[in-house]
Design a protein around this motif. Structure first.
Motif, mmCIF file in Angstrom:
data_model
loop_
_atom_site.group_PDB
_atom_site.id
_atom_site.type_symbol
_atom_site.label_atom_id
_atom_site.label_comp_id
_atom_site.label_asym_id
_atom_site.label_seq_id
_atom_site.Cartn_x
_atom_site.Cartn_y
_atom_site.Cartn_z
ATOM 1 N N GLU A 1 12.962 -1.349 -8.119
ATOM 2 C CA GLU A 1 13.240 -0.073 -8.789
ATOM 3 C C GLU A 1 11.986 0.434 -9.490
ATOM 4 O OE1 GLU A 1 16.481 1.793 -11.942
ATOM 5 O OE2 GLU A 1 16.656 -0.267 -11.279
ATOM 6 N N LEU A 2 11.222 -0.503 -10.075
ATOM 7 C CA LEU A 2 10.000 -0.135 -10.778
ATOM 8 C C LEU A 2 9.038 0.588 -9.844
ATOM 9 C CD1 LEU A 2 8.063 -0.421 -13.280
ATOM 10 C CD2 LEU A 2 7.241 -2.511 -12.224
ATOM 11 N N LEU A 3 8.792 -0.019 -8.688
ATOM 12 C CA LEU A 3 7.771 0.535 -7.803
ATOM 13 C C LEU A 3 8.259 1.794 -7.096
ATOM 14 C CD1 LEU A 3 4.899 -0.063 -6.891
ATOM 15 C CD2 LEU A 3 5.841 -1.243 -4.923
ATOM 16 N N GLY A 4 9.354 1.662 -6.353
ATOM 17 C CA GLY A 4 9.812 2.800 -5.556
ATOM 18 C C GLY A 4 10.192 3.998 -6.392
ATOM 19 N N ILE A 5 11.032 3.783 -7.397
ATOM 20 C CA ILE A 5 11.550 4.904 -8.166
ATOM 21 C C ILE A 5 10.525 5.427 -9.167
ATOM 22 C CG2 ILE A 5 13.324 5.604 -9.828
ATOM 23 C CD1 ILE A 5 15.250 3.756 -8.339
ATOM 24 N N PHE A 6 9.823 4.523 -9.856
ATOM 25 C CA PHE A 6 8.876 4.960 -10.887
ATOM 26 C C PHE A 6 7.735 5.784 -10.284
ATOM 27 C CE2 PHE A 6 5.076 4.495 -13.471
ATOM 28 C CZ PHE A 6 5.558 4.852 -14.723
ATOM 29 N N VAL A 7 7.214 5.348 -9.152
ATOM 30 C CA VAL A 7 6.098 6.060 -8.521
ATOM 31 C C VAL A 7 6.521 7.472 -8.132
ATOM 32 C CG1 VAL A 7 4.652 6.146 -6.448
ATOM 33 C CG2 VAL A 7 4.857 4.025 -7.737
ATOM 34 N N ILE A 8 7.680 7.579 -7.498
ATOM 35 C CA ILE A 8 8.160 8.887 -7.053
ATOM 36 C C ILE A 8 8.429 9.791 -8.260
ATOM 37 C CG2 ILE A 8 10.060 10.070 -5.865
ATOM 38 C CD1 ILE A 8 10.208 7.448 -4.106
ATOM 39 N N GLN A 9 9.025 9.227 -9.302
ATOM 40 C CA GLN A 9 9.303 10.019 -10.501
ATOM 41 C C GLN A 9 8.016 10.476 -11.189
ATOM 42 O OE1 GLN A 9 11.900 7.589 -12.901
ATOM 43 N NE2 GLN A 9 13.753 8.523 -12.062
ATOM 44 N N SER A 10 7.001 9.609 -11.202
ATOM 45 C CA SER A 10 5.728 9.969 -11.841
ATOM 46 C C SER A 10 5.116 11.186 -11.154
ATOM 47 C CB SER A 10 4.735 8.806 -11.779
ATOM 48 O OG SER A 10 5.173 7.747 -12.582
ATOM 49 N N ILE A 11 5.121 11.165 -9.833
ATOM 50 C CA ILE A 11 4.544 12.282 -9.079
ATOM 51 C C ILE A 11 5.402 13.533 -9.231
ATOM 52 C CG2 ILE A 11 4.037 13.105 -6.740
ATOM 53 C CD1 ILE A 11 3.123 10.235 -6.112
ATOM 54 N N ALA B 1 -3.730 7.098 -1.366
ATOM 55 C CA ALA B 1 -4.649 6.105 -1.948
ATOM 56 C C ALA B 1 -3.846 4.987 -2.607
ATOM 57 C CB ALA B 1 -5.572 6.778 -2.955
ATOM 58 N N PHE B 2 -2.799 5.380 -3.349
ATOM 59 C CA PHE B 2 -1.928 4.377 -3.969
ATOM 60 C C PHE B 2 -1.244 3.513 -2.906
ATOM 61 C CE2 PHE B 2 2.520 3.377 -4.767
ATOM 62 C CZ PHE B 2 2.398 2.449 -5.789
ATOM 63 N N LEU B 3 -0.729 4.154 -1.867
ATOM 64 C CA LEU B 3 -0.011 3.407 -0.824
ATOM 65 C C LEU B 3 -0.935 2.419 -0.100
ATOM 66 C CD1 LEU B 3 2.245 6.239 0.651
ATOM 67 C CD2 LEU B 3 2.971 4.289 -0.737
ATOM 68 N N ARG B 4 -2.191 2.792 0.065
ATOM 69 C CA ARG B 4 -3.151 1.860 0.680
ATOM 70 C C ARG B 4 -3.355 0.643 -0.224
ATOM 71 N NH1 ARG B 4 -5.576 6.705 2.538
ATOM 72 N NH2 ARG B 4 -6.878 6.865 0.677
ATOM 73 N N SER B 5 -3.481 0.892 -1.516
ATOM 74 C CA SER B 5 -3.637 -0.221 -2.471
ATOM 75 C C SER B 5 -2.396 -1.112 -2.456
ATOM 76 C CB SER B 5 -3.860 0.316 -3.887
ATOM 77 O OG SER B 5 -5.047 1.063 -3.960
ATOM 78 N N TYR B 6 -1.246 -0.496 -2.410
ATOM 79 C CA TYR B 6 0.028 -1.217 -2.350
ATOM 80 C C TYR B 6 0.094 -2.078 -1.084
ATOM 81 C CZ TYR B 6 5.171 -1.649 -1.779
ATOM 82 O OH TYR B 6 6.442 -2.106 -1.577
ATOM 83 N N ARG B 7 -0.251 -1.469 0.042
ATOM 84 C CA ARG B 7 -0.230 -2.207 1.311
ATOM 85 C C ARG B 7 -1.181 -3.401 1.273
ATOM 86 N NH1 ARG B 7 -3.131 0.923 5.788
ATOM 87 N NH2 ARG B 7 -4.832 0.122 4.512
ATOM 88 N N ASP B 8 -2.390 -3.190 0.769
ATOM 89 C CA ASP B 8 -3.377 -4.274 0.721
ATOM 90 C C ASP B 8 -2.884 -5.415 -0.173
ATOM 91 O OD1 ASP B 8 -4.950 -2.730 2.341
ATOM 92 O OD2 ASP B 8 -6.303 -2.054 0.741
ATOM 93 N N ILE C 1 11.384 -11.094 -1.634
ATOM 94 C CA ILE C 1 10.305 -10.173 -2.041
ATOM 95 C C ILE C 1 9.839 -9.350 -0.849
ATOM 96 C CG2 ILE C 1 7.913 -10.043 -2.873
ATOM 97 C CD1 ILE C 1 8.576 -12.432 -4.717
ATOM 98 N N LEU C 2 9.726 -10.000 0.324
ATOM 99 C CA LEU C 2 9.361 -9.247 1.531
ATOM 100 C C LEU C 2 10.396 -8.170 1.819
ATOM 101 C CD1 LEU C 2 8.065 -11.819 4.195
ATOM 102 C CD2 LEU C 2 6.810 -10.630 2.397
ATOM 103 N N ILE C 3 11.674 -8.530 1.744
ATOM 104 C CA ILE C 3 12.753 -7.576 2.032
ATOM 105 C C ILE C 3 12.712 -6.411 1.042
ATOM 106 C CG2 ILE C 3 15.260 -7.254 2.073
ATOM 107 C CD1 ILE C 3 15.452 -10.201 3.027
ATOM 108 N N ALA C 4 12.519 -6.737 -0.232
ATOM 109 C CA ALA C 4 12.470 -5.693 -1.265
ATOM 110 C C ALA C 4 11.359 -4.687 -0.980
ATOM 111 C CB ALA C 4 12.258 -6.317 -2.641
ATOM 112 N N ASN C 5 10.204 -5.171 -0.570
ATOM 113 C CA ASN C 5 9.081 -4.273 -0.305
ATOM 114 C C ASN C 5 9.279 -3.466 0.971
ATOM 115 O OD1 ASN C 5 6.626 -4.615 -2.285
ATOM 116 N ND2 ASN C 5 7.604 -6.623 -2.109
ATOM 117 N N ILE C 6 9.897 -4.076 1.967
ATOM 118 C CA ILE C 6 10.212 -3.321 3.191
ATOM 119 C C ILE C 6 11.206 -2.203 2.868
ATOM 120 C CG2 ILE C 6 11.343 -3.464 5.452
ATOM 121 C CD1 ILE C 6 10.104 -6.347 5.607
ATOM 122 N N ASN C 7 12.192 -2.515 2.020
ATOM 123 C CA ASN C 7 13.168 -1.495 1.631
ATOM 124 C C ASN C 7 12.533 -0.355 0.834
ATOM 125 O OD1 ASN C 7 15.265 -2.802 2.900
ATOM 126 N ND2 ASN C 7 15.963 -3.882 1.074
#
Length: 217
Positions: A142-152, A180-187, A205-211
């Protein structure tokens, strides 16, 4: 706020009660309106040329683009009279553009730093001995997916509240920050996949990130 309220209330009195006490050629309402506007404009200019915090720049731009032209001057008791006067903007165009650039630069950095901190927190959570949170029964961050989208989104919304043009410019800038953020996230995620295969909650953790990918799309 005090100047705006005073100008609005006083001009309403002039429009309703005072102008009809003078011959039309005196243009009483126009004289009052121009004097109030010139004073308000001089105060806005003085503020704009001083050192302003980010929140003050935002407030001043909101007055220039929004409150003053749309709420004060379009008030039903004043709109017809003020349309005849053609008062112009509170700030010269060059000064307004300068403030807009400061605001956009600051907001871009704020969102960029916010995304970076969010990713750092997420990476730290991967290292903890904790199962990821579930959202609607599925592993997800929730932190990553929702917070990032809400920030933008909230950054874009704030800018649009100033003016459409400012909103469009910030959107253009943030659409560069997101990849740029997504590239950092992927790396970071690839690094976790390679080095943390013995983590107790490796698979969740893998499943959470894929979701998360669905939200970002």
């Amino acid at each position: 706020l005090h100047m705006g309220k005073t100008m609005k209330e006083d001009l309403t009195v002039v429009a309703k009660y005072i102008k009809q006490l003078y011959p039309p050629e005196f243009n009483v309402f126009s004289i009052y309106a121009e004097l109030y506007h010139n004073y308000f404009s001089s105060q806005a200019k003085e503020n704009a040329e001083s050192h302003l915090e980010d929140k003050d720049i935002y407030l001043l731009l909101s007055w220039v683009h929004n409150f003053y032209p749309k709420e004060m001057r379009k008030d039903h008791a004043l709109a017809v009279e003020l349309d005849k006067v053609k008062l112009g903007s509170l700030l010269p165009s060059s000064l307004s553009k300068e403030l807009e650039k400061k605001y956009l630069d600051s907001e871009e950095v704020t969102v960029k730093n916010s995304l970076s901190r969010c990713l750092d927190k997420e990476i730290q959570r991967w290292k903890e001995d904790k199962e990821p949170e579930k959202l609607n029964g599925h592993f997800q961050s929730e932190l990553l997916g929702i917070f990032v989208i809400q920030s933008i989104y909230s950054g874009q919304k704030r800018a649009e509240d100033i003016s459409k043009a400012v909103g469009e410019e910030l959107s253009r800038r943030l659409l560069k920050e997101l990849p740029a953020f997504l590239r950092s996230y992927r790396d970071a995620f690839e690094d976790f996949k390679e080095k943390s295969k013995k983590h107790r909650y490796y698979k969740p953790i893998l499943i959470a990130n894929i979701n998360n990918c669905w939200n970002f799309r």
